[in-house]
Write an enzyme that holds these catalytic residues in place. Structure first.
Site, PDB file in Angstrom:
ATOM      1  N   ASP A  80     -17.825 -25.518   0.847  1.00  0.00           N
ATOM      2  CA  ASP A  80     -17.532 -26.363  -0.326  1.00  0.00           C
ATOM      3  C   ASP A  80     -18.757 -26.494  -1.222  1.00  0.00           C
ATOM      4  OD1 ASP A  80     -15.776 -27.746  -1.922  1.00  0.00           O
ATOM      5  OD2 ASP A  80     -16.160 -29.678  -0.982  1.00  0.00           O
ATOM      6  N   LYS A 137     -20.894 -26.528  -4.423  1.00  0.00           N
ATOM      7  CA  LYS A 137     -20.696 -26.781  -5.852  1.00  0.00           C
ATOM      8  C   LYS A 137     -21.686 -27.871  -6.256  1.00  0.00           C
ATOM      9  CE  LYS A 137     -16.834 -29.899  -4.741  1.00  0.00           C
ATOM     10  NZ  LYS A 137     -15.416 -30.189  -4.963  1.00  0.00           N
ATOM     11  N   ASN A 171     -21.662 -31.422  -4.755  1.00  0.00           N
ATOM     12  CA  ASN A 171     -22.078 -31.654  -3.364  1.00  0.00           C
ATOM     13  C   ASN A 171     -23.563 -31.405  -3.145  1.00  0.00           C
ATOM     14  OD1 ASN A 171     -19.524 -32.403  -2.591  1.00  0.00           O
ATOM     15  ND2 ASN A 171     -18.938 -30.379  -1.850  1.00  0.00           N
ATOM     16  N   ASP A 197     -21.787 -33.959   1.916  1.00  0.00           N
ATOM     17  CA  ASP A 197     -20.335 -33.831   2.066  1.00  0.00           C
ATOM     18  C   ASP A 197     -19.957 -32.609   2.904  1.00  0.00           C
ATOM     19  OD1 ASP A 197     -17.635 -34.027   1.967  1.00  0.00           O
ATOM     20  OD2 ASP A 197     -17.504 -34.351  -0.190  1.00  0.00           O
ATOM     21  N   THR A 213     -12.773 -25.535  -3.695  1.00  0.00           N
ATOM     22  CA  THR A 213     -12.559 -25.961  -5.075  1.00  0.00           C
ATOM     23  C   THR A 213     -12.083 -24.747  -5.855  1.00  0.00           C
ATOM     24  OG1 THR A 213     -14.268 -27.652  -4.888  1.00  0.00           O
ATOM     25  CG2 THR A 213     -13.678 -26.945  -7.112  1.00  0.00           C
TER      26      THR A 213
END
Length: 692
Positions: A508, A510, A513, A526, A545
């Site tokens: 994840d 991005k 985070n 996260d 995402t």
């Protein structure tokens, strides 16, 4: 400003000047150039449409800075697909063709393999709706895709008419990829018959077929004498680098006497092998599905000793010598004998104790939930209310303080709603996040000091990163200079290096985070999508995402650590440009662009940056930088990082160029302000959180 297209970037082309250390005048000049560019691109697009041009070029939508946070696709638990029986329903040839035509018109579904397509088509069921019936309601959760067999339907959004659907049209297709809310209402305007398939059936079929295909190819590779000494993990990497190719009857696949550059495995069809004898071609043998040829080309500079020709339609998978050399030998660095998440280590007993690395004079002490005091806003609209650092679908993160003495220690207290976790079947992911963070000891991964629970929430007392969220800083700056981007990315590479060495895939990555500490160093936060993945294995969850999803996730092919390298390439692009390379308000268009794999670079992006992004964002996971024989060292050695002193970075001895992004003032000055949460949360007593 102009754009340049690249699928793989190599060589010192003129990519325009690299914008580094931009001052306000340079920024204004660049914005003016962008405005002029958008106007010129609109004219070009209009001319291309008039001429019937189909090739995608950057549009106004592509040039917009991403202003909203990425939608999080939460992974769903998958059933044991090996034991799952897929329903099949007989269809007429006309119905079969209608469904196939509809699927092949969809940008994502058209990429299904032949066996997958046939089984998916056979699994559609026929259902009927009467005139006036609502098939889909806007805002409801979707689980089914539909193809219209007969009749007409009308689509509305926010009460406004959008379009009419008729026989052969597809709608609701995102729902078979992942759980998402319907964005429109679809109502029958006549009696209708619909072909439908649900998400579990679709994903079971696609995943089953990919696993079976992969297992078969692994068996074929094991029969190749040249590859005898390779482990299953190494052979798996080879599969990840191979591409499918098709040949028609009579096509020459390899020509006797040509230089050998590729290795082939036949998946379907027959191949005739001939050799020239006295001026004519003499047949040696016929090769069929499962057989391979050209393997010596991988290890020798030799010429082909025979000609291979397709007798009928042939499907092969192939690997070039160059890709083979980049892929093996693998695993040159031995992993630790004990995993980060060793099973025995997870059953922690007694009260965990915390220490503060920046203050060695403070003795470790037990940390209790009742000792954590909410920090209140001292000014402004929300004065007197608790400070909220961030919000999300699962809860909030609040700033709390602890310490009977001075100075006060701050923590970010993550409150996760237990009822929501149970409703969305995320218990295992929350427990995995806790386990990963408790055992992680990297300066580039946020620290978890303690966890708690009550009847409504589970809590995580996390390290407070007072520099704020990188996402917020990126939105304020619109884009970062190359110097800042290199530094931020280098911190992320260090975090991934640590996680991957302990067999954790993050999944994840991005800007949302990534957090900065008070010195400007970047940390991963996260870990809800993190997963412990044994060496050489794949996982089949659909999560992440939309703008950051790797092709293998979209295609349900199974993924591993290579998805983190894809996301790293997307992250670099967004930090430099202000948006991801594949973006749109329509998720289907995002996914189509990801699978096409064409990246358009603004000319101000340096050649080295274009090179590393393109090497990280290769469609085949086995070919990505970071996933080849040199591992993450290959990323660190790339010329884009030539100014980074990795040992000093790991020791936090470099001066962070991100420091200027951090505001001075109250502890929460670098965070957006949120109002107080007044909602009443339900109690939850199932006991899944007993380890908290």
């Amino acid at each position: 400003m102009a754009y340049r297209w690249a699928k793989y970037v190599e060589g010192p082309e003129d990519w325009g000047k690299c914008v580094m250390g931009m001052d306000s005048q340079v920024r204004q000049a660049r914005l003016q150039l962008e405005k002029q560019y958008l106007q010129s691109m609109q004219l070009i697009n209009n001319q291309q449409q008039m001429c019937g041009a189909q090739k995608h070029r950057p549009t106004h939508e592509d040039d917009m800075v991403r202003k909203s946070r990425g939608q999080q696709i939460v992974p769903e638990p998958l059933p044991n697909i090996i034991d799952t029986e897929v329903p099949r329903f007989p269809k007429s040839s006309c119905a079969f063709r209608q469904i196939v035509k509809a699927i092949q018109a969809n940008e994502v579904l058209k990429r299904l393999g032949e066996e997958q397509l046939d089984t998916v088509v056979e699994s559609f069921t026929l259902t009927q709706y009467g005139k006036g019936d609502s098939v889909i309601l806007e805002g409801s959760e979707g689980n089914t895709m539909y193809i219209i067999a007969e009749g007409e339907l009308f689509v509305t959004q926010h009460g406004q008419p959008l379009r009419t659907l008729s026989a052969g049209d597809v709608f609701g297709e995102l729902a078979i990829l992942y759980n998402c809310k319907r964005t429109a209402t679809v109502t029958a305007t006549t009696d209708v018959k619909l072909w439908e398939i649900d998400r579990q059936t679709y994903r079971t079929i696609v995943t089953q077929k990919h696993k079976q295909r992969r297992q078969a190819i692994l068996g074929f590779l094991k029969e190749a004498h040249t590859l005898n000494g390779l482990s299953d993990t190494q052979l798996s990497r080879i599969i990840d680098s191979m591409e499918e190719c098709k040949f028609h009857p009579g096509d020459i696949i390899v020509q006797e006497g040509d230089e050998g550059k590729s290795f082939f495995i036949i998946l379907k069809g027959e191949v005739q092998v001939t050799k020239e004898v006295n001026g004519s071609q003499e047949q040696i043998r016929i090769m069929r599905a499962g057989e391979h040829f050209g393997e010596l080309a991988l290890i020798r500079n030799s010429c082909r000793t025979a000609t291979c020709r397709a007798l009928r339609d042939v499907t092969c998978i192939t690997m070039s010598k160059e890709d083979f050399e980049e892929t093996v030998p693998l695993d040159t660095v031995e992993l630790p004998k004990v995993d980060l998440l060793d099973i025995e280590a997870l059953h922690l007993t007694g009260k965990k104790r915390i220490s503060f690395p920046d203050r060695p004079n403070v003795a470790p002490v037990p940390l209790r939930l009742q000792d954590l005091v909410p920090v209140l806003y001292s000014e402004g609209r929300y004065m007197g209310q608790p400070v909220t650092l961030g919000t999300g679908g699962f809860g909030r993160v609040e700033l709390v303080s602890w310490g009977p003495g001075k100075p006060v220690e701050y923590f970010a207290l993550k409150k996760i709603r237990k009822v929501h976790i149970v409703q969305t079947c995320q218990e295992e992911h929350v427990k995995m996040e806790r386990q990963v963070l408790l055992q992680s000891h990297s300066p580039f991964v946020v620290r978890l000091y303690e966890t708690f629970r009550d009847s409504r929430y589970v809590y995580m007392a996390l390290e407070f990163c007072e520099g704020g969220e990188l996402w917020t800083k990126l939105r304020e700056a619109k884009y970062f200079t190359e110097e800042v981007t290199i530094f931020c990315t280098a911190c992320v590479v260090e975090a991934l290096d640590y996680l991957h060495s302990n067999r954790i895939v993050y999944r994840d990555l991005k800007p949302e985070n990534l957090m900065m500490d008070k010195h400007g160093y970047v940390k991963l936060v996260d870990f809800g999508f993190a997963k412990l993945l044994p060496k050489g294995e794949k996982t089949y969850s659909f999560c992440g995402t939309p703008e950051y999803l790797a092709p293998e996730i979209l295609l349900n092919e199974g993924h591993d650590f290579a998805v983190d390298f894809w996301m790293l390439g997307i992250l670099i692009f967004e930090l430099l440009v202000g948006r991801p390379p594949f973006c749109s308000s329509d998720p289907q268009r995002i996914y189509s662009r990801i699978l096409d794999g064409e990246i358009y670079f603004p000319t101000y992006v340096s050649e080295a940056a274009c090179s590393i992004i393109s090497k990280l964002c290769r469609n085949r996971p086995g070919r990505r930088l970071g996933n080849a024989r040199n591992g993450i060292r290959g990323i660190k050695k790339h010329r884009w990082f030539h100014k980074i002193k990795w040992e000093k970075l790991a020791a936090h001895q470099l001066s962070a160029p991100t420091a200027w992004l951090i505001k001075k003032g109250s502890p929460y000055v670098n965070f957006k302000r949120y109002s107080m949460d007044l909602s009443a949360e339900e109690d939850e007593f199932s006991g899944w959180d007993e380890d908290f």
